[in-house]
Motif scaffolding. Structure first.
Motif, mmCIF file in Angstrom:
data_model
loop_
_atom_site.group_PDB
_atom_site.id
_atom_site.type_symbol
_atom_site.label_atom_id
_atom_site.label_comp_id
_atom_site.label_asym_id
_atom_site.label_seq_id
_atom_site.Cartn_x
_atom_site.Cartn_y
_atom_site.Cartn_z
ATOM 1 N N VAL B 389 0.845 -1.200 0.000
ATOM 2 C CA VAL B 389 0.000 0.000 0.000
ATOM 3 C C VAL B 389 0.880 1.250 0.000
ATOM 4 O O VAL B 389 0.649 2.188 -0.767
ATOM 5 N N SER B 394 -1.827 -0.309 -4.236
ATOM 6 C CA SER B 394 -3.198 -0.780 -3.997
ATOM 7 C C SER B 394 -4.121 -0.070 -4.979
ATOM 8 O O SER B 394 -3.735 0.899 -5.624
ATOM 9 N N MET B 395 -5.352 -0.547 -5.062
ATOM 10 C CA MET B 395 -6.286 0.044 -6.014
ATOM 11 C C MET B 395 -6.692 1.446 -5.563
ATOM 12 O O MET B 395 -6.966 1.665 -4.391
ATOM 13 N N GLU B 398 -9.876 1.708 -3.600
ATOM 14 C CA GLU B 398 -9.748 1.234 -2.221
ATOM 15 C C GLU B 398 -9.084 2.305 -1.361
ATOM 16 O O GLU B 398 -9.524 2.610 -0.257
ATOM 17 N N LYS B 399 -8.016 2.892 -1.914
ATOM 18 C CA LYS B 399 -7.270 3.894 -1.159
ATOM 19 C C LYS B 399 -8.186 5.057 -0.760
ATOM 20 O O LYS B 399 -8.216 5.475 0.395
ATOM 21 N N ILE B 402 -10.851 4.058 1.798
ATOM 22 C CA ILE B 402 -10.334 3.948 3.164
ATOM 23 C C ILE B 402 -10.046 5.323 3.748
ATOM 24 O O ILE B 402 -10.325 5.584 4.913
#
Lengths: 241, 469
Positions: B389, B394-395, B398-399, B402
């Motif tokens: 990450v 990471s995608m 997603e980042k 989050i």
């Protein structure tokens, strides 16, 4: 004895009944309850996905929120493990480290708290059904809790408790793993449910709503007999609370 | 067979469709686990032994630089020629040069994962040198041009019916599935090669700095023949295999076979302390040791992940892994597979190529529980996920998801409002519809959101309790 409730996200939004069962049992046993309304999430889903920086302020917030309580009890092994075991791996502000150290010693999963701290191993009541128990991974391997929930189950006089084959095999949930690796996760839960079915149990009892959601989701969709039951729900049903 | 850990998702998909593979892997791993448990139950000090081995590896790696120098010096005293290779390419060139110099045309090999790391068989064949695997499992996967699917049982993904067919097709023998007959077929072919080969290549299980010697653990005596019959013996050794001396060896020689195959002891432990001596006229004329780094010193320097170098390649973490049990080793796309493999893939190959590997785990921790040297695999996987990450791999969705969630989690009122919404929204949907998460629902129902939520239920309950007095 006073406990503060740590209500994880799934318990707040999907399995509030199980969390309420925990409340009713604690109350039934004469334990005073505090509920810190401003709690949010412990950060586990983000942590397990690799996001550490993002959850540092969340962990710090959690530590401050619960610093002054005597005991903290959660209806979840994995969320307890997040706070007790994994918060220590984060770069928490130095001035909060003593509070974290003390927090990690006073936070407990529900069945662990009842047996090890409150010394309540004889809940009693009645639940004349065949049940089996699923060891959730973090509860078993990060917290070392294996016998406590089994003792509570066995303490119900008319219960028919059977061990399934490999009760400690992962159900395949694993948080974000269950959708990132959905196919693998499905293969795992399929196998787990096979063990449950083979045990002949009507209920599979567990201490983590996340595993139970995964397991029951598979059992239902595939018309299997058993149903999932949180240990707090089992005890509450048994005592008719 | 060309595999890449970057394609692990498609390999996992394919493996899960392959019922024969799943049955074979499941049966083999369950048998190994059961045999292991039977032996462990007979050893009351098993847990202490695991910690002893852990401490022995930790200490050995702490002093590795000095130990390596001592090892080289003592090897030379014993007449062993030591080579150093920084990476796979350097190792391959050293080996090829040695073979050309010594006019080697035929090579026999005993099982060595380190040489799999070098893709040595293909490389040598491309350079006109015939290389034959002599471990039965390795021999079978070599016939299929595959890589091993397990650390200790290379052909674990195949049944004896499969092996019967492979021998029939590749060797032209009549079909049989009788294990004894199959063994005889392989043995007859391998014997000729042992006698003809000019060089034997082995791995190294444990090496000892103070005596300049090392040992190779095995069950089939093929390693014994590999290290003793040909004129030249070359041992390829990962630098983490070195111990200061043999004081901890007794513990390792129990932990390794019990963890791997549930045997109380390995059938053969070959100790090699140099070439043939004047007095006893047997064994190879030359012994070479190639010490391979290939990323290991980088892991060694990494205090957070150094523990992953403690691995003694027993394969117990594969056997117990609920994922490996259903997909086998090829799904991971590299020579090291299963739980320990997915900690090594991003460390050896880099975060980009290894970005999926640490996520092929539910973090259940069964691997840590069984590891004979107490490697905390799930904790290392979490650290590796964090690094992936951090490296921005990471995608994006997603980042940002989050980050948004983290923003809310610090603001309880806003958090409550936003998390209340899905419950309300779901009320509008038909009863059996669950909240969308693609892939999850194919064969799984998801419980519905509780639109009342715990907080409100608790408040109501509290009021009732108070009003009751």
């Amino acid at each position: 004895m006073r406990v503060a409730l740590f209500i994880p996200c799934l318990s707040e939004h999907m399995f509030a009944d199980s969390a309420m069962s925990m409340v009713k049992i604690l109350d039934h046993l004469g334990i005073a309850i505090d509920y810190v309304e401003d709690q949010t999430c412990c950060g586990q889903p983000a942590f397990n996905s690799g996001y550490r920086k993002e959850i540092i302020p969340i962990a710090e917030r959690f530590i401050k929120l619960f610093a002054d309580h005597q005991y903290i009890v959660a209806p979840s092994g994995s969320c307890t493990a997040m706070v007790r075991v994994f918060y220590k791996e984060l770069d928490i502000a130095a001035e909060l480290k003593p509070a974290l150290e003390s927090l990690s010693r006073k936070i407990f999963e529900f069945s662990e708290f009842l047996v090890d701290v409150a010394g309540k191993t004889d809940i009693g009541g009645s639940f004349p059904h065949r049940v089996t128990y699923h060891d959730s991974c973090h509860l078993l391997r990060e917290l070392g809790v294996k016998e406590q929930p089994r003792r509570l189950i066995r303490s119900i006089p008319d219960i028919d408790f059977v061990e399934m084959e490999k009760p400690d095999t992962c159900c395949g949930f694993g948080g974000t793993f269950s959708y990132k690796m959905a196919e693998v996760s499905l293969a795992m839960v399929a196998r787990k449910c096979g063990y449950i079915e083979a045990s002949g149990a009507e209920y599979v009892v567990g201490a983590d709503s996340s595993c139970l959601m995964n397991i029951e989701g598979y059992l239902r969709k595939n018309n299997m007999r058993a149903r999932a039951l949180h240990i707090a729900d089992l005890l509450a049903k048994s005592l008719n609370l | 067979m060309n595999l890449s850990p970057g394609n692990t998702k498609s390999y996992l998909h394919a493996a899960l469709q392959n019922e024969r593979l799943r049955v074979a892997v499941d049966k083999a791993t369950q048998t190994a686990l059961k045999k292991r448990q039977d032996k462990v139950d007979q050893i009351p000090v098993w847990e202490e032994m695991r910690w002893q081995a852990h401490a022995a590896k930790r200490d050995a790696l702490e002093h590795l630089a000095e130990n390596l120098e001592t090892f080289e010096k003592n090897c030379q005293t014993n007449g062993i020629i030591v080579h150093w290779a920084r990476d796979g390419e350097e190792a391959r060139q050293i080996i090829l040069r040695l073979m050309l110099e010594k006019n080697v045309k035929q090579v026999v090999k005993s099982k060595s994962l380190t040489t799999e790391e070098l893709h040595l068989n293909h490389f040598l064949q491309d350079n006109g040198i015939e290389t034959l695997e002599t471990d039965l499992g390795e021999y079978i996967v070599q016939l299929l041009d595959q890589i091993p699917s397990h650390l200790t049982a290379p052909a674990l993904h195949l049944t004896r019916v499969d092996v019967g067919k492979i021998f029939h097709e590749k060797l032209g023998v009549p079909y049989t599935e009788d294990p004894h007959e199959l063994l005889q077929i392989a043995r007859a072919r391998l014997r000729q090669k042992f006698l003809a080969a000019e060089m034997g290549i082995s791995g190294v299980n444990f090496a000892f700095a103070d005596s300049g010697s090392f040992c190779v653990v095995e069950n089939e005596a093929n390693a014994f023949l590999t290290v003793s019959l040909p004129r030249i013996h070359l041992a390829v050794m990962g630098l983490e295999k070195l111990l200061p001396d043999q004081s901890g060896l007794g513990t390792f020689l129990k932990l390794l076979p019990i963890s791997a195959t549930g045997q109380k002891a390995s059938s053969y432990v070959n100790f090699i302390g140099g070439p043939r001596r004047q007095r006893c006229g047997e064994g190879p004329e030359e012994v070479h040791v190639l010490i391979l780094d290939n990323g290991r010193s980088r892991i060694l320097a990494d205090s957070q992940l150094r523990e992953t170098l403690f691995c003694i390649r027993c394969g117990a973490c594969l056997n117990v892994c609920p994922i490996y049990q259903q997909v086998g080793g090829h799904a991971y796309g590299w020579v090291y597979m299963g739980p320990i493999g997915i900690t090594l893939i991003p460390q050896y190959l880099g975060s980009l190529e290894g970005r999926y590997a640490p996520f092929v785990s539910s973090l259940c921790g069964a691997c840590h529980e069984i590891c004979p040297v107490h490697i905390n695999i799930p904790h290392h996987l979490l650290k590796l996920r964090h690094r992936i990450v951090d490296a921005g791999l990471s995608m994006k969705v997603e980042k940002w998801g989050i980050r948004g969630w983290a923003f809310l989690a610090k603001r309880p009122r806003l958090y409550r409002f936003v998390t209340w919404f899905p419950g309300k929204f779901q009320q509008l949907l038909p009863k059996e519809t669950a909240f969308p998460a693609p892939g999850y629902f194919k064969k799984r129902a998801l419980g519905r959101f509780d639109h009342t939520g715990f907080r409100n239920r608790y408040r109501t309950w509290r009021k009732k309790i108070i009003s009751k007095g």
